[in-house]
Scaffold this motif. Structure first.
Motif, PDB file in Angstrom:
ATOM      1  N   ARG A 197      17.898  56.620 -20.960  1.00 13.31           N
ATOM      2  CA  ARG A 197      17.453  55.933 -22.175  1.00 13.31           C
ATOM      3  C   ARG A 197      16.228  55.050 -21.980  1.00 13.31           C
ATOM      4  NH1 ARG A 197      22.390  57.416 -22.503  1.00 13.31           N
ATOM      5  NH2 ARG A 197      23.442  57.827 -24.511  1.00 13.31           N
ATOM      6  N   SER A 198      15.963  54.668 -20.729  1.00 14.08           N
ATOM      7  CA  SER A 198      14.855  53.729 -20.516  1.00 14.08           C
ATOM      8  C   SER A 198      13.902  54.120 -19.403  1.00 14.08           C
ATOM      9  CB  SER A 198      15.417  52.332 -20.199  1.00 14.08           C
ATOM     10  OG  SER A 198      16.044  52.325 -18.920  1.00 14.08           O
ATOM     11  N   GLY A 199      14.348  54.947 -18.470  1.00 12.47           N
ATOM     12  CA  GLY A 199      13.527  55.283 -17.314  1.00 12.47           C
ATOM     13  C   GLY A 199      13.566  54.232 -16.222  1.00 12.47           C
ATOM     14  N   ILE A 200      14.370  53.185 -16.408  1.00  6.47           N
ATOM     15  CA  ILE A 200      14.429  52.071 -15.460  1.00  6.47           C
ATOM     16  C   ILE A 200      15.476  52.358 -14.381  1.00  6.47           C
ATOM     17  CG2 ILE A 200      14.901  49.604 -15.191  1.00  6.47           C
ATOM     18  CD1 ILE A 200      14.123  49.331 -18.205  1.00  6.47           C
ATOM     19  N   LYS A 201      15.098  52.125 -13.114  1.00  8.59           N
ATOM     20  CA  LYS A 201      16.032  52.292 -11.993  1.00  8.59           C
ATOM     21  C   LYS A 201      16.377  50.958 -11.350  1.00  8.59           C
ATOM     22  CE  LYS A 201      17.210  55.759 -10.616  1.00  8.59           C
ATOM     23  NZ  LYS A 201      18.355  56.623 -10.980  1.00  8.59           N
ATOM     24  N   THR A 202      15.376  50.079 -11.220  1.00  2.00           N
ATOM     25  CA  THR A 202      15.591  48.759 -10.620  1.00  2.00           C
ATOM     26  C   THR A 202      14.777  47.734 -11.400  1.00  2.00           C
ATOM     27  OG1 THR A 202      13.760  49.020  -9.059  1.00  2.00           O
ATOM     28  CG2 THR A 202      15.945  49.705  -8.307  1.00  2.00           C
ATOM     29  N   ARG A 203      15.105  46.465 -11.184  1.00  3.84           N
ATOM     30  CA  ARG A 203      14.319  45.367 -11.736  1.00  3.84           C
ATOM     31  C   ARG A 203      14.436  44.185 -10.773  1.00  3.84           C
ATOM     32  NH1 ARG A 203      18.257  47.846 -13.006  1.00  3.84           N
ATOM     33  NH2 ARG A 203      17.873  48.244 -15.204  1.00  3.84           N
ATOM     34  N   HIS A 204      13.410  43.341 -10.726  1.00  2.00           N
ATOM     35  CA  HIS A 204      13.418  42.142  -9.899  1.00  2.00           C
ATOM     36  C   HIS A 204      13.893  40.977 -10.762  1.00  2.00           C
ATOM     37  CE1 HIS A 204      11.000  43.639  -6.364  1.00  2.00           C
ATOM     38  NE2 HIS A 204      10.851  44.621  -7.248  1.00  2.00           N
ATOM     39  N   VAL A 205      14.820  40.180 -10.229  1.00  2.00           N
ATOM     40  CA  VAL A 205      15.368  39.061 -11.005  1.00  2.00           C
ATOM     41  C   VAL A 205      15.353  37.797 -10.150  1.00  2.00           C
ATOM     42  CG1 VAL A 205      16.814  40.593 -12.378  1.00  2.00           C
ATOM     43  CG2 VAL A 205      17.770  39.519 -10.351  1.00  2.00           C
ATOM     44  N   ALA A 253       7.780  48.839 -21.404  1.00  2.00           N
ATOM     45  CA  ALA A 253       9.023  48.421 -22.038  1.00  2.00           C
ATOM     46  C   ALA A 253      10.133  49.438 -21.831  1.00  2.00           C
ATOM     47  CB  ALA A 253       8.800  48.208 -23.538  1.00  2.00           C
ATOM     48  N   ASN A 254       9.762  50.681 -21.934  1.00  6.78           N
ATOM     49  CA  ASN A 254      10.752  51.749 -21.985  1.00  6.78           C
ATOM     50  C   ASN A 254       9.994  53.061 -21.810  1.00  6.78           C
ATOM     51  OD1 ASN A 254      12.181  53.942 -23.448  1.00  6.78           O
ATOM     52  ND2 ASN A 254      13.686  52.350 -23.909  1.00  6.78           N
ATOM     53  N   LEU A 255      10.499  53.954 -20.978  1.00  9.12           N
ATOM     54  CA  LEU A 255       9.788  55.200 -20.699  1.00  9.12           C
ATOM     55  C   LEU A 255       9.592  56.025 -21.964  1.00  9.12           C
ATOM     56  CD1 LEU A 255       8.489  57.054 -18.616  1.00  9.12           C
ATOM     57  CD2 LEU A 255      10.756  58.052 -18.194  1.00  9.12           C
ATOM     58  N   ARG A 256      10.562  55.996 -22.860  1.00  9.87           N
ATOM     59  CA  ARG A 256      10.439  56.780 -24.088  1.00  9.87           C
ATOM     60  C   ARG A 256       9.294  56.260 -24.959  1.00  9.87           C
ATOM     61  NH1 ARG A 256      16.712  57.693 -26.162  1.00  9.87           N
ATOM     62  NH2 ARG A 256      17.362  59.150 -24.517  1.00  9.87           N
ATOM     63  N   ILE A 257       9.149  54.943 -25.027  1.00 13.58           N
ATOM     64  CA  ILE A 257       8.047  54.371 -25.800  1.00 13.58           C
ATOM     65  C   ILE A 257       6.711  54.733 -25.165  1.00 13.58           C
ATOM     66  CG2 ILE A 257       6.932  52.215 -26.476  1.00 13.58           C
ATOM     67  CD1 ILE A 257       9.663  50.977 -26.858  1.00 13.58           C
ATOM     68  N   ILE A 258       6.621  54.598 -23.845  1.00 16.43           N
ATOM     69  CA  ILE A 258       5.384  54.916 -23.131  1.00 16.43           C
ATOM     70  C   ILE A 258       4.978  56.363 -23.384  1.00 16.43           C
ATOM     71  CG2 ILE A 258       4.361  55.191 -20.836  1.00 16.43           C
ATOM     72  CD1 ILE A 258       6.223  52.870 -19.934  1.00 16.43           C
ATOM     73  N   ASN A 299       5.149  52.243 -14.270  1.00 17.60           N
ATOM     74  CA  ASN A 299       5.926  51.631 -13.185  1.00 17.60           C
ATOM     75  C   ASN A 299       7.190  50.959 -13.712  1.00 17.60           C
ATOM     76  OD1 ASN A 299       4.980  49.263 -14.348  1.00 17.60           O
ATOM     77  ND2 ASN A 299       3.954  48.494 -12.516  1.00 17.60           N
ATOM     78  N   VAL A 300       7.581  51.297 -14.946  1.00 15.10           N
ATOM     79  CA  VAL A 300       8.767  50.698 -15.567  1.00 15.10           C
ATOM     80  C   VAL A 300      10.022  50.988 -14.755  1.00 15.10           C
ATOM     81  CG1 VAL A 300       9.298  52.675 -17.075  1.00 15.10           C
ATOM     82  CG2 VAL A 300       9.941  50.348 -17.788  1.00 15.10           C
ATOM     83  N   ASP A 301      10.018  52.076 -14.000  1.00 17.31           N
ATOM     84  CA  ASP A 301      11.193  52.426 -13.201  1.00 17.31           C
ATOM     85  C   ASP A 301      11.500  51.382 -12.143  1.00 17.31           C
ATOM     86  OD1 ASP A 301       8.650  53.449 -12.193  1.00 17.31           O
ATOM     87  OD2 ASP A 301       9.797  54.296 -10.529  1.00 17.31           O
ATOM     88  N   CYS A 306      20.700  43.902 -21.708  1.00 20.95           N
ATOM     89  CA  CYS A 306      20.612  43.316 -20.364  1.00 20.95           C
ATOM     90  C   CYS A 306      20.083  44.289 -19.324  1.00 20.95           C
ATOM     91  CB  CYS A 306      21.962  42.739 -19.932  1.00 20.95           C
ATOM     92  SG  CYS A 306      23.220  43.959 -19.492  1.00 20.95           S
ATOM     93  N   VAL A 307      20.228  45.580 -19.557  1.00 20.84           N
ATOM     94  CA  VAL A 307      19.783  46.574 -18.569  1.00 20.84           C
ATOM     95  C   VAL A 307      18.277  46.804 -18.612  1.00 20.84           C
ATOM     96  CG1 VAL A 307      22.007  47.745 -18.698  1.00 20.84           C
ATOM     97  CG2 VAL A 307      20.118  48.538 -20.133  1.00 20.84           C
ATOM     98  N   LEU A 308      17.599  46.266 -19.626  1.00 19.89           N
ATOM     99  CA  LEU A 308      16.206  46.610 -19.864  1.00 19.89           C
ATOM    100  C   LEU A 308      15.199  45.695 -19.163  1.00 19.89           C
ATOM    101  CD1 LEU A 308      16.374  47.291 -23.717  1.00 19.89           C
ATOM    102  CD2 LEU A 308      16.478  48.972 -21.858  1.00 19.89           C
ATOM    103  N   PHE A 309      15.605  44.477 -18.803  1.00 19.40           N
ATOM    104  CA  PHE A 309      14.618  43.451 -18.478  1.00 19.40           C
ATOM    105  C   PHE A 309      14.608  43.039 -17.007  1.00 19.40           C
ATOM    106  CE2 PHE A 309      15.674  42.879 -22.998  1.00 19.40           C
ATOM    107  CZ  PHE A 309      14.410  43.013 -23.536  1.00 19.40           C
ATOM    108  N   GLY A 310      13.433  42.594 -16.577  1.00 17.98           N
ATOM    109  CA  GLY A 310      13.249  42.028 -15.254  1.00 17.98           C
ATOM    110  C   GLY A 310      12.307  40.849 -15.336  1.00 17.98           C
ATOM    111  N   ASP A 311      12.082  40.190 -14.205  1.00 18.86           N
ATOM    112  CA  ASP A 311      11.260  38.984 -14.154  1.00 18.86           C
ATOM    113  C   ASP A 311      10.003  39.229 -13.317  1.00 18.86           C
ATOM    114  OD1 ASP A 311      13.402  37.729 -15.479  1.00 18.86           O
ATOM    115  OD2 ASP A 311      14.346  37.198 -13.568  1.00 18.86           O
TER     116      ASP A 311
END
Length: 330
Positions: A38-46, A259-264, A281-283, A156-161
């Motif tokens: 749904r987002s293409g995201i695998k990891t995020r820095h927090v 923001a999201n791979l689908r939007i990109i 680099n959203v992943d 909560c799964v979408l965001f990082g810092d």
């Protein structure tokens, strides 16, 4: 004659702590497959406990200054684009000024959510038009996870810092990364209810000891935001290119808000720009709000994805709603 502005240095800083989709499976009802598809995201820095936007902006600023070959003392203006400052007072820009050991500079914050970097670049261009001798430090970032409801799996799964930074100055024939050819910005407050963080603002009064409510965190009508984001970024990019007699064939790389791979992918498709010319680099970082575009730009430049002589089109969309585009010539 309009004063030409250039980016002399770029840098970014993200927290060391990495939260993977597998980690999130332990926190909320979700799965790696659900998040990725749904987002293409695998990891995020927090951020870790005690880590704030000032820490991130300081790290990004030092890297951008080093890339520009300048010391902090050379900076005359500090602009920080964010919705998540370490405190409301002092501002994020004043806190960063102090962390850099500076006094007496112009320092202020800009609130334009995910479009913050583009709004800050336009502010920098305006300053240079009046004061061409200026050296402007632009930092753009957010600690989004400080305003994420970890029980809401839709957000909560979408965001990082993170935070990205650029040193902007007048073109003087010296070394620089890119010429800021033009910026186009827009907003529509009538759509603001589709993406909000209302709690903590003056419209919601809290009493001492009162528990915070859901409005303290990111609340988003995802499908509507998706629709407006794709349309707005596509339109502002086409408008900016048309203003300069250009088409998307003249763009070597599209670098959109991550923001999201689908939007990109949807924005690239509507603009007719093939996937190999769209930076993604959203992943690795997720949606870092105001940090998204400058992190991607810095990574693209320092990683060699952008070469001298190329033209890059930046675009972003954020809560407010705000959106914009920027043409950079390398």
């Amino acid at each position: 004659m309009k004063q030409s502005a250039v980016i002399k240095g770029l840098g970014f800083h993200v927290p060391e702590r990495i939260l993977s989709n597998k980690d999130l499976e332990q926190l909320v009802e979700t799965s790696d497959e659900w998040i990725t598809s749904r987002s293409g995201i695998k990891t995020r820095h927090v951020v870790s406990e005690g880590e704030s936007l000032t820490d991130l902006s300081h790290g990004a600023a030092l890297k951008a200054l080093d890339d520009a070959g300048l010391s902090p003392e050379a900076i005359t203006h500090i602009l920080v684009a964010t919705f998540s400052p370490e405190s409301y007072i002092p501002s994020a820009a004043c806190a960063l000024q102090d962390r850099l050991g500076l006094r007496g500079r112009v320092a202020y914050d800009i609130s334009a959510a995910c479009t913050g970097f583009l709004y800050a670049l336009e502010n920098a261009r305006a300053i240079l038009a009046l004061h061409p001798e200026s050296k402007i430090l632009v930092c753009s970032g957010d600690v989004v996870t400080s305003r994420v409801n970890w029980e809401d799996r839709a957000t909560c799964v979408l965001f990082g810092d993170g935070c990205g930074a650029a040193v902007v100055a007048a073109e003087d024939g010296g070394p620089h990364r890119a010429v800021i050819r033009d910026v186009s910005l827009a907003s529509d407050g009538a759509l603001g209810d589709l993406l909000t963080i209302r709690g903590g603002g003056s419209g919601r009064h809290y009493r001492l000891g009162e528990p915070i409510g859901e409005d303290f965190f990111v609340q988003m009508q995802g499908r509507e935001v998706f629709k407006h984001a794709v349309r707005s970024m596509t339109e502002v990019c086409n408008g900016l290119l048309e203003r300069h007699g250009l088409t998307t064939d003249d763009v070597d790389m599209l670098l959109p808000h991550q923001a999201n791979l689908r939007i990109i992918e949807a924005v690239g498709k509507k603009l007719g720009i093939p996937g190999e010319r769209v930076f993604i680099n959203v992943d690795k970082y997720g949606n870092t709000s105001a940090a998204s575009v400058p992190i991607a730009l810095s990574e693209a430049v320092h990683g060699g994805s952008v070469q001298p002589g190329q033209r890059v089109l930046l675009t972003a969309f954020g809560g407010g709603f705000t959106w914009g585009a920027c043409l950079l010539d390398f």
